[in-house]
Design a protein around this motif. Sequence first.
Motif, PDB file in Angstrom:
ATOM      1  N   LYS A  82       1.102  -1.339   0.032  1.00  0.00           N
ATOM      2  CA  LYS A  82      -0.288   0.130   0.190  1.00  0.00           C
ATOM      3  C   LYS A  82       0.497   1.003   0.252  1.00  0.00           C
ATOM      4  O   LYS A  82       0.827   2.186   0.530  1.00  0.00           O
ATOM      5  CB  LYS A  82      -0.685  -0.295   1.211  1.00  0.00           C
ATOM      6  N   SER A  83       2.486   1.191   0.511  1.00  0.00           N
ATOM      7  CA  SER A  83       2.942   2.390  -0.278  1.00  0.00           C
ATOM      8  C   SER A  83       4.127   2.513  -0.882  1.00  0.00           C
ATOM      9  O   SER A  83       4.932   3.197  -1.249  1.00  0.00           O
ATOM     10  CB  SER A  83       3.904   2.090   1.484  1.00  0.00           C
ATOM     11  N   ALA A  84       3.284   2.057  -2.425  1.00  0.00           N
ATOM     12  CA  ALA A  84       4.250   1.402  -3.555  1.00  0.00           C
ATOM     13  C   ALA A  84       4.151   3.186  -4.203  1.00  0.00           C
ATOM     14  O   ALA A  84       3.506   3.651  -3.695  1.00  0.00           O
ATOM     15  CB  ALA A  84       3.451   0.629  -4.405  1.00  0.00           C
ATOM     16  N   PRO A  85       5.265   3.756  -4.342  1.00  0.00           N
ATOM     17  CA  PRO A  85       5.546   5.202  -4.787  1.00  0.00           C
ATOM     18  C   PRO A  85       4.894   4.897  -6.317  1.00  0.00           C
ATOM     19  O   PRO A  85       5.400   3.607  -7.077  1.00  0.00           O
ATOM     20  CB  PRO A  85       7.272   5.236  -4.364  1.00  0.00           C
ATOM     21  N   LYS A  86       4.898   6.165  -6.644  1.00  0.00           N
ATOM     22  CA  LYS A  86       3.658   6.359  -7.718  1.00  0.00           C
ATOM     23  C   LYS A  86       5.139   6.759  -9.052  1.00  0.00           C
ATOM     24  O   LYS A  86       5.958   7.287  -8.289  1.00  0.00           O
ATOM     25  CB  LYS A  86       2.318   6.884  -7.597  1.00  0.00           C
ATOM     26  N   GLY A  87       4.803   6.809 -10.304  1.00  0.00           N
ATOM     27  CA  GLY A  87       5.630   7.388 -11.208  1.00  0.00           C
ATOM     28  C   GLY A  87       7.376   6.948 -10.974  1.00  0.00           C
ATOM     29  O   GLY A  87       7.887   7.452 -11.905  1.00  0.00           O
ATOM     30  N   VAL A  88       7.033   5.315 -11.371  1.00  0.00           N
ATOM     31  CA  VAL A  88       8.383   4.635 -11.019  1.00  0.00           C
ATOM     32  C   VAL A  88       8.479   3.095 -10.928  1.00  0.00           C
ATOM     33  O   VAL A  88       6.944   2.670 -10.457  1.00  0.00           O
ATOM     34  CB  VAL A  88       9.099   5.417  -9.946  1.00  0.00           C
ATOM     35  N   ALA A  89       9.095   2.581 -12.230  1.00  0.00           N
ATOM     36  CA  ALA A  89       8.928   1.314 -12.276  1.00  0.00           C
ATOM     37  C   ALA A  89       9.774   0.632 -10.901  1.00  0.00           C
ATOM     38  O   ALA A  89      10.265   1.245 -10.649  1.00  0.00           O
ATOM     39  CB  ALA A  89       9.823   0.921 -13.482  1.00  0.00           C
ATOM     40  N   LEU A  90       8.490  -0.091 -10.618  1.00  0.00           N
ATOM     41  CA  LEU A  90       9.337  -1.080  -9.359  1.00  0.00           C
ATOM     42  C   LEU A  90       9.221  -2.738  -9.775  1.00  0.00           C
ATOM     43  O   LEU A  90       8.637  -2.906  -9.922  1.00  0.00           O
ATOM     44  CB  LEU A  90       7.512  -0.910  -8.117  1.00  0.00           C
ATOM     45  N   TYR A  91      10.054  -3.512  -8.543  1.00  0.00           N
ATOM     46  CA  TYR A  91      10.560  -4.397  -9.172  1.00  0.00           C
ATOM     47  C   TYR A  91      10.353  -5.313  -7.053  1.00  0.00           C
ATOM     48  O   TYR A  91      11.130  -4.715  -6.601  1.00  0.00           O
ATOM     49  CB  TYR A  91      11.849  -4.492  -9.552  1.00  0.00           C
ATOM     50  N   TYR A  92       9.997  -6.212  -8.073  1.00  0.00           N
ATOM     51  CA  TYR A  92       9.360  -6.968  -6.668  1.00  0.00           C
ATOM     52  C   TYR A  92      10.196  -8.821  -6.345  1.00  0.00           C
ATOM     53  O   TYR A  92       9.844  -9.603  -7.168  1.00  0.00           O
ATOM     54  CB  TYR A  92       7.971  -7.447  -5.941  1.00  0.00           C
ATOM     55  N   SER A  93      11.120  -9.293  -4.868  1.00  0.00           N
ATOM     56  CA  SER A  93      10.898 -10.616  -4.953  1.00  0.00           C
ATOM     57  C   SER A  93      10.870 -11.089  -3.197  1.00  0.00           C
ATOM     58  O   SER A  93      10.010 -10.393  -2.970  1.00  0.00           O
ATOM     59  CB  SER A  93      12.637 -10.197  -4.937  1.00  0.00           C
ATOM     60  N   VAL A  94      10.468 -11.949  -3.424  1.00  0.00           N
ATOM     61  CA  VAL A  94       9.968 -13.007  -1.693  1.00  0.00           C
ATOM     62  C   VAL A  94      11.158 -14.259  -1.670  1.00  0.00           C
ATOM     63  O   VAL A  94      11.981 -14.399  -2.703  1.00  0.00           O
ATOM     64  CB  VAL A  94       8.775 -13.703  -2.360  1.00  0.00           C
ATOM     65  N   SER A  95      10.928 -14.278  -0.384  1.00  0.00           N
ATOM     66  CA  SER A  95      11.890 -15.468   0.063  1.00  0.00           C
ATOM     67  C   SER A  95      10.895 -16.311   0.898  1.00  0.00           C
ATOM     68  O   SER A  95      10.346 -16.069   1.384  1.00  0.00           O
ATOM     69  CB  SER A  95      13.259 -14.740   0.935  1.00  0.00           C
ATOM     70  N   SER A  96      11.736 -17.380   1.419  1.00  0.00           N
ATOM     71  CA  SER A  96      10.563 -18.793   2.221  1.00  0.00           C
ATOM     72  C   SER A  96      11.574 -18.579   3.390  1.00  0.00           C
ATOM     73  O   SER A  96      12.851 -17.534   3.715  1.00  0.00           O
ATOM     74  CB  SER A  96      10.622 -19.698   2.190  1.00  0.00           C
ATOM     75  N   VAL A  97      10.777 -18.301   4.565  1.00  0.00           N
ATOM     76  CA  VAL A  97      10.967 -18.505   6.492  1.00  0.00           C
ATOM     77  C   VAL A  97      10.894 -19.172   6.912  1.00  0.00           C
ATOM     78  O   VAL A  97       9.884 -19.957   6.606  1.00  0.00           O
ATOM     79  CB  VAL A  97      11.296 -17.266   6.986  1.00  0.00           C
ATOM     80  N   ASP A  98      11.348 -19.759   7.635  1.00  0.00           N
ATOM     81  CA  ASP A  98      10.796 -21.315   8.525  1.00  0.00           C
ATOM     82  C   ASP A  98      10.632 -19.691   9.864  1.00  0.00           C
ATOM     83  O   ASP A  98      11.100 -19.043  10.393  1.00  0.00           O
ATOM     84  CB  ASP A  98      12.028 -21.882   8.573  1.00  0.00           C
ATOM     85  N   SER A  99      10.282 -21.574  11.206  1.00  0.00           N
ATOM     86  CA  SER A  99       9.831 -21.361  12.350  1.00  0.00           C
ATOM     87  C   SER A  99      11.307 -21.210  13.020  1.00  0.00           C
ATOM     88  O   SER A  99      10.566 -20.902  14.570  1.00  0.00           O
ATOM     89  CB  SER A  99       8.914 -22.551  13.240  1.00  0.00           C
ATOM     90  N   GLN A 100      12.087 -21.001  13.047  1.00  0.00           N
ATOM     91  CA  GLN A 100      13.149 -21.018  13.722  1.00  0.00           C
ATOM     92  C   GLN A 100      13.621 -19.909  14.565  1.00  0.00           C
ATOM     93  O   GLN A 100      13.208 -18.450  13.816  1.00  0.00           O
ATOM     94  CB  GLN A 100      14.803 -21.804  13.298  1.00  0.00           C
ATOM     95  N   ASN A 101      13.694 -19.119  15.609  1.00  0.00           N
ATOM     96  CA  ASN A 101      14.358 -17.889  16.132  1.00  0.00           C
ATOM     97  C   ASN A 101      16.253 -17.727  16.357  1.00  0.00           C
ATOM     98  O   ASN A 101      16.286 -18.212  17.391  1.00  0.00           O
ATOM     99  CB  ASN A 101      13.264 -17.792  17.324  1.00  0.00           C
ATOM    100  N   PRO A 102      16.360 -17.062  15.214  1.00  0.00           N
ATOM    101  CA  PRO A 102      16.642 -16.042  13.983  1.00  0.00           C
ATOM    102  C   PRO A 102      15.764 -17.311  13.513  1.00  0.00           C
ATOM    103  O   PRO A 102      16.539 -18.401  13.767  1.00  0.00           O
ATOM    104  CB  PRO A 102      17.154 -14.943  14.876  1.00  0.00           C
ATOM    105  N   ALA A 103      14.961 -16.442  12.185  1.00  0.00           N
ATOM    106  CA  ALA A 103      14.398 -17.919  11.416  1.00  0.00           C
ATOM    107  C   ALA A 103      15.288 -17.117  10.087  1.00  0.00           C
ATOM    108  O   ALA A 103      16.097 -16.898  10.096  1.00  0.00           O
ATOM    109  CB  ALA A 103      13.474 -17.014  11.263  1.00  0.00           C
ATOM    110  N   ASN A 104      15.447 -18.469   9.642  1.00  0.00           N
ATOM    111  CA  ASN A 104      16.418 -18.818   8.615  1.00  0.00           C
ATOM    112  C   ASN A 104      15.169 -18.852   7.437  1.00  0.00           C
ATOM    113  O   ASN A 104      14.807 -18.727   7.288  1.00  0.00           O
ATOM    114  CB  ASN A 104      16.824 -21.221   8.889  1.00  0.00           C
TER     115      ASN A 104
END
Length: 352
Positions: free
Chosen positions: A318-340
């Motif tokens: 919801k906070s994506a800036p307007k008027g500029v090209a945006l690129y997204y990526s995603v990673s996985s995390v596990d349940s460890q603390n701290p998470a891997n």
Amino acid sequence: MKRSCFQHGAPVLLAAALALPLAACGYKNNPVPPQRLVPQAITDLKYQLGKDGATLTWSYPQKTVSGKDLGRVRNFLLYRAVVPVADYCEKCPIPFLAPVTLDGGALPDKGGRTGSYNEPILRPGNMYFYKIRCSNGWLSESADSNVVSFLWDTPAAAPTGLLVRSVRGKNQLNWTAVSTNQDGSAITHPVRYQVLRKVDDGAFTRLGAPVSETTYTDGKVQSGQSYTYQVQSLSVLKQGLVEGGLSDTASATSQGREALRRPEPPQAVITDTGVKVFWNHAQTGNLAGYRIYRRAAGETSARKIGEVKLPYNMYIDKSAPKGVALYYSVSSVDSQNPANESSRTAEVQAEE
């Protein structure tokens, strides 16, 4: 009466005659031992405390001080000092007693040889000091070895209930706290615990410093390697640590850290409420959720903008800036603390 020349000169002649054999001796000070016979000093004197007292071990020297091979050692001279704790002075000379003579022997053609000595009777409340020399005869003694010392008091009992389990690339240990000494009396001093480890068929070595807790995590393990552990109790006295009993052994084979798989690259769609980023779930064990990253055109690196927990596989930026090209990526995390966290997916550009 005239004095006889004989009477007057006899003492002079006698003195001269006595001086002749002394002058012929050839040296004025104590004779210097042949360097080819004097062994090098022992440098690895060690001790191990156990239920049978103290056991000292050392390596036979293999060379003389002149660098020549040493075929044998005739004997060893073991020096020992016992100082009551109340009389101990750190800066005072150590009052070593006359040495105990121990038999030596020949060295093997290949490899080395180890000597040992057992001190079965130790008196509580005393400091014990040891050093050793090796000898090949009169005036052929080596220099002193290193000095080893320990404080002996009634030792604490051995820890019990040692368990170890391999969890995601780490071996976690726990055991039961010690509450009594080896003679059954109650513990009156603080107790610490020293963790020891051996790898496969190697020797036990200490892991880190003693701990006060009854848990320990060994993070320096390799997947598929077999590790065996022991824990030793240590009583903490003002003058030092008294080594107590050793626990039974416990072993584990490290399973290593399972690599988290990342999801397939997401899709990013520009909507009236923000950029909707969604993806298919990653097929990986111990998955707990995902982290979402964004990079604007002109920026050199992406930054994390959010995180979702399972079962969600969508995020609205919801906070994506307007008027500029945006690129997204995603990673996985596990349940460890701290998470891997897995590596990130390839970036995708947000489109309308």
